[in-house]
Scaffold this motif. Sequence first.
Motif, short mmCIF file in Angstrom:
data_model
loop_
_atom_site.label_atom_id
_atom_site.label_comp_id
_atom_site.label_asym_id
_atom_site.label_seq_id
_atom_site.Cartn_x
_atom_site.Cartn_y
_atom_site.Cartn_z
N HIS A 1 1.28 -11.40 9.98
CA HIS A 1 0.56 -10.42 10.79
C HIS A 1 -0.50 -9.66 10.00
O HIS A 1 -0.72 -8.48 10.20
N GLU A 2 -1.15 -10.40 9.13
CA GLU A 2 -2.15 -9.78 8.26
C GLU A 2 -3.07 -10.88 7.76
O GLU A 2 -2.59 -11.96 7.40
N ALA A 3 -4.37 -10.64 7.70
CA ALA A 3 -5.31 -11.65 7.18
C ALA A 3 -5.14 -11.74 5.66
O ALA A 3 -4.82 -10.75 5.01
N PRO A 4 -5.35 -12.96 5.09
CA PRO A 4 -5.21 -13.12 3.65
C PRO A 4 -6.04 -12.12 2.84
O PRO A 4 -5.59 -11.63 1.82
N ALA B 1 -6.68 -7.52 -0.88
CA ALA B 1 -7.22 -6.19 -1.15
C ALA B 1 -6.10 -5.21 -1.47
O ALA B 1 -6.22 -4.35 -2.36
N SER B 2 -4.97 -5.35 -0.75
CA SER B 2 -3.83 -4.46 -1.00
C SER B 2 -3.27 -4.70 -2.40
O SER B 2 -2.93 -3.75 -3.11
N ILE B 3 -3.18 -5.98 -2.77
CA ILE B 3 -2.68 -6.30 -4.11
C ILE B 3 -3.61 -5.69 -5.16
O ILE B 3 -3.16 -5.04 -6.11
N ASP B 4 -4.91 -5.88 -4.97
CA ASP B 4 -5.88 -5.37 -5.94
C ASP B 4 -5.72 -3.86 -6.14
O ASP B 4 -5.87 -3.35 -7.25
N GLN C 1 0.82 -1.21 0.00
CA GLN C 1 0.00 0.00 0.00
C GLN C 1 0.86 1.27 0.00
O GLN C 1 0.56 2.23 -0.71
N LEU C 2 1.96 1.21 0.77
CA LEU C 2 2.84 2.39 0.79
C LEU C 2 3.51 2.56 -0.57
O LEU C 2 3.63 3.67 -1.09
N ALA C 3 3.94 1.43 -1.17
CA ALA C 3 4.57 1.49 -2.49
C ALA C 3 3.60 2.09 -3.51
O ALA C 3 3.97 2.94 -4.33
#
Lengths: 352, 429
Positions: free
Chosen positions: B159-162, B167-170, B133-135
């Motif tokens: 430390h993150e749900a799949p 959603a971040s990838i999308d 997300q930062l990228a």
Amino acid sequence: MSGRTCTTCGEIAPDDANWCEACGNDLATPAEAPAEPAYVATVPCVSCNADMAEITDDGWCQQCGTKQPAPGDHVVDDQGTFAVVSDRGRKHRTNEDAGAVGANDQVLALVVCDGVSSTDDAQHASQAAAAAAVQVLLDSGSPAGARLHEAALAAQRAVVDATPAVVETPPSCTFVAALVALGDEPSKITIGWLGDSRAYWSADSGTRLLTQDHTWAIEQRMIGAMSPEEIEADERAHSITRWLGKDALDVTPEVVEISIDEPGFLVVCSDGLWNYAEPLDEFHQLISDTYAPGIEIVDLAEKLVTFANDAGGHDNITVALARFPLTESDSPDPATPDPATPDTALPDTSES
Amino acid sequence: MSDFQADVFQNEYLPAGGNTLDAVITVNSSATASPRGGSGGKSLVEVIIIDVSGSMNEDRGRKIQAAKLATMAAVDTLDDGVEFAIIAGTDRAHQLFPRQGLATADAASRKAAKDIINRVRADGGTAIGTWLQLAAQIHRARPDAISHSILLTDGKNQHEAPHVLQASIDACVGLFQCDCRGLGTDWNISEMRLVANALLGTVDIIPSPDDMVPEFQSLIASAMKREVGKVALRLWSPKGAEIEFLKQVSPTIEDLTPKAVAINDLTSDYPLGAWSPNESRDYHLRVRIPAGGVGDERLGARVMLAIDDEAEPVALVRAIWTDDENLSTRINREVAHYTGQAELAEAIHDGLAARAAGDDGSATMKLGRAVQIAHETGNVASARLLEKVVDIEDPKTGTVRLKRNVAVEDEMALDVRATRTVRVGKQGQ
């Protein structure tokens, strides 16, 4: 290694030769490949009827993807009592046949040329040949037999002129031409040919084959040294022994003359038609079955082409037809409208 | 000037009633490929994401030390003028350099970046979605650039749900391309594939910290060669047609089918990412079209390349219906070859899955088949990787035995590199 044929002198040069050893002709510069002209649609898509605007300039329908027919795929020349129809058929990707017809106030001429599909760009050879031959048949003042020799020579020159400078196999084609003197009674028809395109006379009384194919099989049969079975089994059986082209050995046509005193049809065609109507009684049956009282000559030609396509369409199909008796109305001059053509030209024989 | 040129390899002849066309399309970018209207290539924006979670301290600090050295080497590889940023990832994302936005590479900025990288310490968890997300936020500022990232991790996304990762990838799709690298053997191949597939990048294992510097240098060098950004393969197909699949098949197998973006009823775009000059990639298209009659000729697909929404036509996939079986039964060499390479990748994948599940019989059969295809098609790289997992008795028949002790990194390397193909004509002996 097949080598390349010098278009100037006919010498066979190695594939990598830049110059012809025999005459010095430049073999290295390839003939300019003509740019493919943009396809201009004049009718909606032949398959899905999509608007002309949907046809791309490379000839495809943007809706259904169908390749639109090339200008040469189906060629029709309707002159009333005579006509020619030439069709690509179902198997070949290009129409290498060509037909040309014409008339003036003295003669009527029908010409069919069948491009040899094992040669390069054979359609250029056949188109050039047919057009040149008709021109000579109409314009020359020579007697009929001599005129056919002149026509064959003119056709040969046209084929050679249409041969690219560098070519693997020079384009070649068959030749069959019919010349009819108008006003004579009975009608006199002179036929000249090279190869296996044919002319027939078809009347109620029967159908006659006017030409004899220039093929290896027929020549061997005349020599008589081999049995008919041996001849048919030979792979050369159906290869033609005479043709027009840069590599032709002899372009002297065989010429016959007949007199006609009955109504009927003169049929000049390529093997794309007659291959499906062999032997002769089948050809007669085909004409009888296809004929209908009142049918336009061009429609009769179209129906014969359709017959060959329905039978498989394994070759290009060209049919030139003339109806006899010929009347004044045979003149292509549009100023003279056709009087009703007699429906009795070929009395109905479909019951036979 | 044409930036792209393509060749189609197919058997265009279909039997009566036939409706499925297969074609391999080779696309080459020209030596001078560059965006329209620009004299040179587009500028590169490079955002390097390194994992600085606690596990990077393992191996007595060798991992984090190697990651720092590699990142510094990457910074040194950047040409002057390239805009860049460095992200340090734990269970949160920290922008290391510059403080925000992008820096432009020059001697001063490279030195400043390296000083900061050198002071990094590893600590914390792993939440890859936050890094992405930062990228994305940084890349978003330069929509017209060639946007590239390297993502390095050594662990799983703990430390993150799949669904958060997904959603971040999308949210990153179309913003930048991302090459993913896993250090060691504790990371998850599926997670990295998820990222790389969506973001048009590659996945690979870096088995040892010692291999990190050359790997990062080569990734940066490749990214800097890219001059044409956001290229898409545009496919037109006729009414009633269905694109069964479009796969990149060289240099690696990537299924592009789900990436289709409809342009209109008959046309879709498949994003290919950025291209370097003189690059060559192969695609396998299978399209189903309404059957024509014997003698009919139709287009199965018109292939175009779209750059900045301007499309140039490159190739036609044709169909000709024939009753000549000699024509319609021929299988095109390129199509057959890549069908084989796809089967190879699948056999490796299935074989390793069976092995992991304890189904030794199935694993032996699948990996044996993989050995056989790799041998037949000259895929030497895959054959070498297979040799580390199975003992090969006869490559011609695919007779193999599973090795009892296989190094985890060898198995992961085989898994992650199974999609690498060879081109036609490199038949090995």
